[in-house]
Design a protein around this motif. Structure first.
Motif, PDB file in Angstrom:
ATOM      1  N   PHE A   1       0.904  -1.090   0.136  1.00 10.77           N
ATOM      2  CA  PHE A   1       0.122  -0.087   0.098  1.00 10.77           C
ATOM      3  C   PHE A   1       1.089   1.225  -0.098  1.00 10.77           C
ATOM      4  O   PHE A   1       2.161   1.211   0.262  1.00 10.77           O
ATOM      5  N   ASP A   2       0.235   2.326  -0.069  1.00  9.94           N
ATOM      6  CA  ASP A   2       1.065   3.690  -0.455  1.00  9.94           C
ATOM      7  C   ASP A   2       0.711   4.595   0.699  1.00  9.94           C
ATOM      8  O   ASP A   2      -0.600   4.640   0.996  1.00  9.94           O
ATOM      9  N   HIS A   3       1.475   5.571   0.980  1.00  7.94           N
ATOM     10  CA  HIS A   3       1.047   6.664   1.708  1.00  7.94           C
ATOM     11  C   HIS A   3       1.249   8.023   0.911  1.00  7.94           C
ATOM     12  O   HIS A   3       2.021   7.914   0.092  1.00  7.94           O
ATOM     13  N   TRP A   4       0.504   9.096   1.496  1.00 12.29           N
ATOM     14  CA  TRP A   4       0.648  10.427   0.904  1.00 12.29           C
ATOM     15  C   TRP A   4       2.183  10.780   1.041  1.00 12.29           C
ATOM     16  O   TRP A   4       2.800  10.623   2.102  1.00 12.29           O
ATOM     17  N   GLY A   5       2.693  11.473  -0.002  1.00 12.56           N
ATOM     18  CA  GLY A   5       3.825  11.750  -0.167  1.00 12.56           C
ATOM     19  C   GLY A   5       5.109  10.771  -0.388  1.00 12.56           C
ATOM     20  O   GLY A   5       6.337  11.060  -0.476  1.00 12.56           O
ATOM     21  N   GLY A   6       4.724   9.641  -0.204  1.00 15.71           N
ATOM     22  CA  GLY A   6       5.787   8.283  -0.785  1.00 15.71           C
ATOM     23  C   GLY A   6       5.683   7.862  -2.027  1.00 15.71           C
ATOM     24  O   GLY A   6       4.877   8.406  -2.797  1.00 15.71           O
ATOM     25  N   PRO A   7       6.422   6.867  -2.359  1.00 12.76           N
ATOM     26  CA  PRO A   7       6.312   6.235  -3.710  1.00 12.76           C
ATOM     27  C   PRO A   7       4.916   5.290  -3.992  1.00 12.76           C
ATOM     28  O   PRO A   7       4.399   5.148  -2.805  1.00 12.76           O
ATOM     29  N   HIS A   8       4.772   4.892  -4.962  1.00 15.24           N
ATOM     30  CA  HIS A   8       3.555   4.084  -5.403  1.00 15.24           C
ATOM     31  C   HIS A   8       4.567   2.806  -5.477  1.00 15.24           C
ATOM     32  O   HIS A   8       5.237   2.435  -6.273  1.00 15.24           O
ATOM     33  N   HIS A   9       4.182   1.816  -4.702  1.00 11.10           N
ATOM     34  CA  HIS A   9       4.674   0.408  -4.365  1.00 11.10           C
ATOM     35  C   HIS A   9       4.127  -0.489  -5.531  1.00 11.10           C
ATOM     36  O   HIS A   9       3.138  -0.639  -5.974  1.00 11.10           O
TER      37      HIS A   9
ATOM     38  N   PRO B   1      -0.359   9.162   6.449  1.00  9.16           N
ATOM     39  CA  PRO B   1      -1.615   8.711   6.078  1.00  9.16           C
ATOM     40  C   PRO B   1      -1.627   7.643   5.113  1.00  9.16           C
ATOM     41  O   PRO B   1      -0.872   8.177   4.144  1.00  9.16           O
ATOM     42  N   THR B   2      -2.360   6.727   4.812  1.00  2.71           N
ATOM     43  CA  THR B   2      -2.877   6.043   3.523  1.00  2.71           C
ATOM     44  C   THR B   2      -3.444   6.554   2.580  1.00  2.71           C
ATOM     45  O   THR B   2      -4.587   7.428   2.782  1.00  2.71           O
ATOM     46  N   ILE B   3      -3.299   6.526   1.270  1.00  6.62           N
ATOM     47  CA  ILE B   3      -3.909   6.985   0.085  1.00  6.62           C
ATOM     48  C   ILE B   3      -5.253   6.632  -0.246  1.00  6.62           C
ATOM     49  O   ILE B   3      -5.662   5.594   0.593  1.00  6.62           O
TER      50      ILE B   3
END
Length: 584
Positions: A240-248, A294-296
């Motif tokens: 899963f992804d977080h705001w401001g992080g990469p897309h896994h 937070p999670t997207i």
């Protein structure tokens, strides 16, 4: 006797050898009109079972209630699974994690500081039991003992990562049994550290969760449980992804090779996720290890079935692997769903947000969102600042989770929990200027000891050390578009205040589409009243999934809540999702 039983090294279903080939499919992350489609695609990939959590916080938004309709019509989902010839693994928690708001624990429960969550504390177990008293009766007809599809039920969820209160697990086991659950019970724990040791319950099947190191993980599971079936209760094939992080993402061939290792070892499996779906509305969770993240909105998870239900690379690769170990339906792989032609939507009407706040709670200091009994959404705080000039605002305890500060309606700055912000330099324009603080709940922590951390303003506010008193605290849940919103034609394309923007667009034949908002900053979106979720230019996610059933032939309405500002009146409906650059 349960339909599914165990032997020294495998399962029997109605007395015949059986291997669980399951995939996770959360009904509450999929539009109900698409459940049948997703279930059919699970069967066509070669699965014989689907797994789902049950989110306590949505099914019981207030004590003593139970919601089982619409997105939460679990009995209907179970009927559809049975009609497709699929078995079901149910995971009712009470804690589910799942990158879900609060890990599925209701906000009205987690905000009570006296309750020791996920323990044998009777204040907690009594509330769980009252919930099960309501939840289980409508589900019992769907258990295999009654001819239904549910062949196994999980006790808690990855409990070994949280605690070691065996009396608590024993209580949950008894609670399920005494309320009529005859089916096989199982636990699910990570295979590293002491997780299996702490989470295993004697007499209950233990399963492991892992995404790689298959041989090592199965060995640890066997050490914790010398006899019985080997099963990966969550085979992590994406992330899963977080705001401001990469897309896994995860390479399909790599994940397929590990799936083949699992099945070649004779193990059963639950692929997490088979179809991730979407955190519609305000349902995303958050993590807090070193900082709050937070999670997207998207829960695509790089799963075999994409967020919009299309077979992806893993679907084809996994189907080939499963075919080496079990029969796969002799039917073609489903084609991608039709997509709406690219469309520009002009948002011609506008309504300012902050004037919508009404029914304030007045107090000396601001009240937290939890004190206002607000699970999600926004909280607006108002007071006046007596002294003009430059100063330093201090928010004791910080904010939960993201605060926009205004002085006489002009933006003065932003504070974020993930940066541990507590202070903001401001210039007060005049005596008794109006100070407004709009706080966004970005999602409740879903894993670890910080579940239940409050939202909103978390303590007194001072200006240069002088307390600011006399606060009006307004709950702004914004689950739906407010009927009191005073929409009027937008005079300019630009807007620099929090506002709702509305427009219409024509659809000939409803189909899946993706909402893109270039030129917009941060907020929420609704199509025909269906809450798509949160968008944010911070990324990685750049589009919101719009399910075809949310649309209708003819005129459709799009409403966007923009919290900061927009340079355009236009939004775009595209035929391709954009979840950001992928990091494997």
């Amino acid at each position: 006797m349960p339909a599914l039983t165990t032997t020294s090294d495998g399962f029997l279903l109605h007395g015949e050898p059986f291997r669980i080939l399951s995939g996770a499919l959360h009904y509450f992350r999929v539009h109900p009109d698409q459940w049948a489609d997703r279930l059919r695609k699970a069967r066509l990939m070669g699965l014989n079972t689907v797994e789902t959590y049950i989110p306590w916080n949505l099914h019981q938004p207030e004590p003593g209630t139970l919601v089982l309709d619409g997105l939460l019509d679990l009995p209907r989902f179970l009927r559809l699974a049975a009609a497709e010839g699929l078995h079901v693994l149910l995971r009712p928690g009470p804690f589910i994690c799942a990158e879900w708001d609060g890990g599925g624990l209701p906000h009205w429960l987690t905000t009570d500081p006296d309750i020791r969550l996920r323990t044998s504390d009777p204040r907690f177990t009594d509330i769980v039991d009252r919930y099960l008293d309501l939840l289980l009766p409508p589900l019992l007809p769907h258990m295999a003992a009654s001819g239904g599809p549910v062949i196994a039920v999980q006790v808690e969820n990855e409990y070994g990562a949280y605690g070691d209160d065996i009396a608590y697990l024993e209580h949950l086991e008894l609670s399920l049994r005494s309320r009529g659950v005859e089916e096989l019970l199982f636990t699910c724990d990570q295979t590293d550290g002491d997780h299996l040791k702490n989470g295993v319950l004697p007499g209950v099947l233990a399963t492991g969760t892992f995404g790689s190191r298959v041989d090592q993980s199965l060995q640890r599971l066997r050490e914790a449980q010398p006899e019985g079936p080997l099963m990966c209760g969550e085979f992590w094939i994406g992330w899963f992804d977080h705001w401001g992080g990469p897309h896994h993402g995860r390479d399909a061939e790599d994940a397929a090779a590990d799936l083949d290792r699992l099945l070649s070892a004779g193990a059963s499996v639950n692929i997490y996720m088979f179809h991730g779906g979407t955190n519609f509305g305000y349902t995303n969770g958050a993590n807090h290890h070193h900082a709050y993240v937070p999670t997207i909105t998207s829960y695509d998870y790089d799963a075999p079935l994409t967020e919009s239900g299309d077979p992806g690379p893993k679907y084809h690769a996994f189907r080939e692997v499963i075919a080496r170990h079990a029969p796969v339906p002799d039917e073609p792989v489903p084609a991608p769903s039709p997509k709406l032609p690219p469309t520009t939507v002009r948002l011609t009407d506008r309504a300012p947000l902050l004037p919508l706040a009404d029914r304030p709670v007045h107090a000396t200091d601001p009240r937290s969102a939890d004190e206002l009994n607000q699970r999600s959404g926004y909280t607006l705080y108002r007071t006046t600042v007596p002294t003009p000039g430059a100063g330093l605002l201090h928010f004791a305890g910080g904010v939960g989770d993201r605060a926009q500060v205004f002085l006489d309606g002009a933006p003065a700055g932003v504070l974020e929990r993930e940066r541990y912000d507590e202070t903001l330099p401001v210039h007060v324009p005049r005596p008794d200027a109006v100070l407004e603080v709009l706080v966004e709940n970005m999602g409740r922590v879903n894993y670890g000891p910080r579940i239940g951390v409050p939202k909103g303003l978390l303590g007194p506010v001072t200006l240069d050390g002088t307390p600011l008193h006399g606060w009006d605290s307004h709950a702004l849940p914004l689950d739906d578009v407010p009927v009191t919103a005073a929409f009027a034609p937008a005079e300019t394309p630009t807007c620099a205040e929090p506002a709702l923007h509305r427009g219409t667009f024509e659809v000939r034949t409803p189909a899946d589409t993706f909402l893109a908002l270039p030129g917009w900053t941060k907020g929420q979106a609704w199509v025909n009243g269906f809450h798509l979720g949160r968008y944010w230019s911070r990324g990685p996610q750049r589009t919101l999934y719009v399910p075809a059933p949310a649309l209708r032939p003819g005129v459709n309405e799009l409403v966007v809540l923009e919290l900061h500002g927009t340079t355009t009146l236009d939004a775009q409906l595209t035929d391709t999702p954009d979840l950001g650059p992928e990091q494997s």
